[in-house]
Design a protein around this motif. Structure first.
Motif, mmCIF file in Angstrom:
data_model
loop_
_atom_site.group_PDB
_atom_site.id
_atom_site.type_symbol
_atom_site.label_atom_id
_atom_site.label_comp_id
_atom_site.label_asym_id
_atom_site.label_seq_id
_atom_site.Cartn_x
_atom_site.Cartn_y
_atom_site.Cartn_z
ATOM 1 N N GLU A 1 33.207 -39.586 -19.038
ATOM 2 C CA GLU A 1 32.149 -38.670 -19.647
ATOM 3 C C GLU A 1 30.981 -39.434 -19.936
ATOM 4 O OE1 GLU A 1 36.285 -37.164 -20.967
ATOM 5 O OE2 GLU A 1 35.143 -39.197 -21.109
ATOM 6 N N SER B 1 27.788 -35.366 -18.788
ATOM 7 C CA SER B 1 28.390 -35.335 -17.051
ATOM 8 C C SER B 1 29.741 -35.994 -17.189
ATOM 9 C CB SER B 1 27.295 -36.158 -16.315
ATOM 10 O OG SER B 1 26.082 -35.537 -16.261
ATOM 11 N N CYS B 2 30.601 -35.741 -16.262
ATOM 12 C CA CYS B 2 31.709 -36.383 -15.952
ATOM 13 C C CYS B 2 31.649 -36.876 -14.528
ATOM 14 C CB CYS B 2 32.733 -35.322 -16.159
ATOM 15 S SG CYS B 2 34.337 -35.786 -15.744
ATOM 16 N N THR B 3 31.834 -38.290 -14.531
ATOM 17 C CA THR B 3 32.205 -38.637 -13.102
ATOM 18 C C THR B 3 33.386 -39.009 -12.725
ATOM 19 O OG1 THR B 3 29.798 -39.929 -13.378
ATOM 20 C CG2 THR B 3 31.351 -40.786 -11.630
ATOM 21 N N LYS C 1 27.496 -36.409 -5.598
ATOM 22 C CA LYS C 1 27.657 -37.651 -6.894
ATOM 23 C C LYS C 1 28.998 -37.525 -7.354
ATOM 24 C CE LYS C 1 22.840 -37.282 -8.448
ATOM 25 N NZ LYS C 1 21.765 -37.076 -9.680
ATOM 26 N N ASN C 2 29.756 -36.698 -7.002
ATOM 27 C CA ASN C 2 31.167 -36.635 -7.464
ATOM 28 C C ASN C 2 31.145 -36.320 -9.101
ATOM 29 O OD1 ASN C 2 33.516 -36.383 -5.997
ATOM 30 N ND2 ASN C 2 34.278 -38.175 -6.935
ATOM 31 N N GLN C 3 30.221 -35.442 -9.508
ATOM 32 C CA GLN C 3 30.129 -35.311 -10.777
ATOM 33 C C GLN C 3 30.230 -33.742 -11.026
ATOM 34 O OE1 GLN C 3 26.323 -37.005 -11.792
ATOM 35 N NE2 GLN C 3 27.154 -38.876 -12.586
ATOM 36 N N SER D 1 29.070 -31.182 -14.602
ATOM 37 C CA SER D 1 28.065 -31.281 -15.789
ATOM 38 C C SER D 1 28.140 -29.941 -16.707
ATOM 39 C CB SER D 1 26.688 -31.608 -15.695
ATOM 40 O OG SER D 1 26.492 -32.353 -14.733
ATOM 41 N N CYS E 1 36.272 -34.309 -20.182
ATOM 42 C CA CYS E 1 36.536 -33.553 -18.977
ATOM 43 C C CYS E 1 37.897 -33.673 -18.415
ATOM 44 C CB CYS E 1 35.181 -34.074 -18.172
ATOM 45 S SG CYS E 1 35.304 -35.716 -17.715
#
Lengths: 111, 121
Positions: B6, B21-23, B76-78, B80, B96
């Motif tokens: 996160e 955001s969560c990557t 972005k492989n994210q 939100s 997340c």
């Protein structure tokens, strides 16, 4: 107020067996929705402990077991160890709320 | 190994919008699964906020639905979270996680470490 009710705390001595209950209703556990359990060690994120009522993910010791009956579920921990001291949460789905719900959590203290 | 992280401001003013955001690493979110936000107020239990599929379809907690938007960016492989009109009651650790499916029987198998968001002026 959680729709899934757990005891706030349980305790046991090393080596003993403890159980944590999770009581729901006809709109969640009683409706047949699966129950899952998470362990949250102090200061860390929850970790999946039991899924689909009785199944353990890879790496979870067989000291941990889950069961479900009617509108309730239980988590049993045998051979209690100091490292088991944590918060435990049950989780299911509620059809009245149309969403996933958690129990209020139970703090396990190893005496 | 799937990992989630996160990111976002740790302090938000009342009435403003919380954005996180969560990557995801170790897995391409465009390949499937659902992705979820869960929060935990200090000293309290867990609360499901909402879930999103890689196609963009969403499920929201009815108690938060009017204020929540979850979006996904597969490039972005994210994914939100946006929570509008925040109050002190929204102060929490936000996690997340990966959700196995959209089935009502589903669960959350991989979690991020969480990020504390405080709402204060």
């Amino acid at each position: 107020q959680s729709v899934l009710t757990q005891p706030p705390s349980v305790s046991g001595a090393p080596g003993q067996r403890v159980t944590i209950s999770c009581t729901g209703s006809s709109s969640n556990i009683g409706a047949g929705f699966d129950v899952h359990w998470y362990q949250q060690l102090p200061g860390t994120a929850p970790k999946l402990l039991i899924y689909g009522n009785t199944n353990r993910p890879s790496g979870v010791p067989d000291r941990f077991s889950g069961s479900k009956s009617g509108a309730s579920a239980s988590l049993a921990i045998t051979g209690l160890q100091a490292e088991d001291e944590a918060d435990y949460y049950c989780q299911s789905y509620d059809s009245s709320l149309s969403g996933w719900v958690f129990g209020g959590g139970t703090k396990l203290t190893v005496l | 190994q799937v990992q989630l992280q996160e990111s976002g401001p740790g302090l938000v003013k009342p009435s403003e919008t919380l954005s996180l955001s969560c990557t995801v690493s170790g897995y391409s979110i465009s390949n499937g699964y659902y992705w979820v936000w869960v929060r935990q107020p200090p000293g309290e239990g867990l609360e499901w906020i909402g879930s999103i599929y890689h196609s963009g379809s969403t499920y929201y907690n009815s108690s938060l639905k009017s204020r929540v938007t979850i979006s996904i960016d597969t490039s972005k492989n994210q994914f939100s979270l946006r929570l509008s009109s925040v109050t002190a009651a929204d102060t929490a650790v936000y996690y997340c996680a990966r959700q196995l499916s959209g089935s009502s029987h589903t669960y959350f198998d991989y979690w991020g470490r969480g990020t504390l968001v405080s709402v204060s002026s």
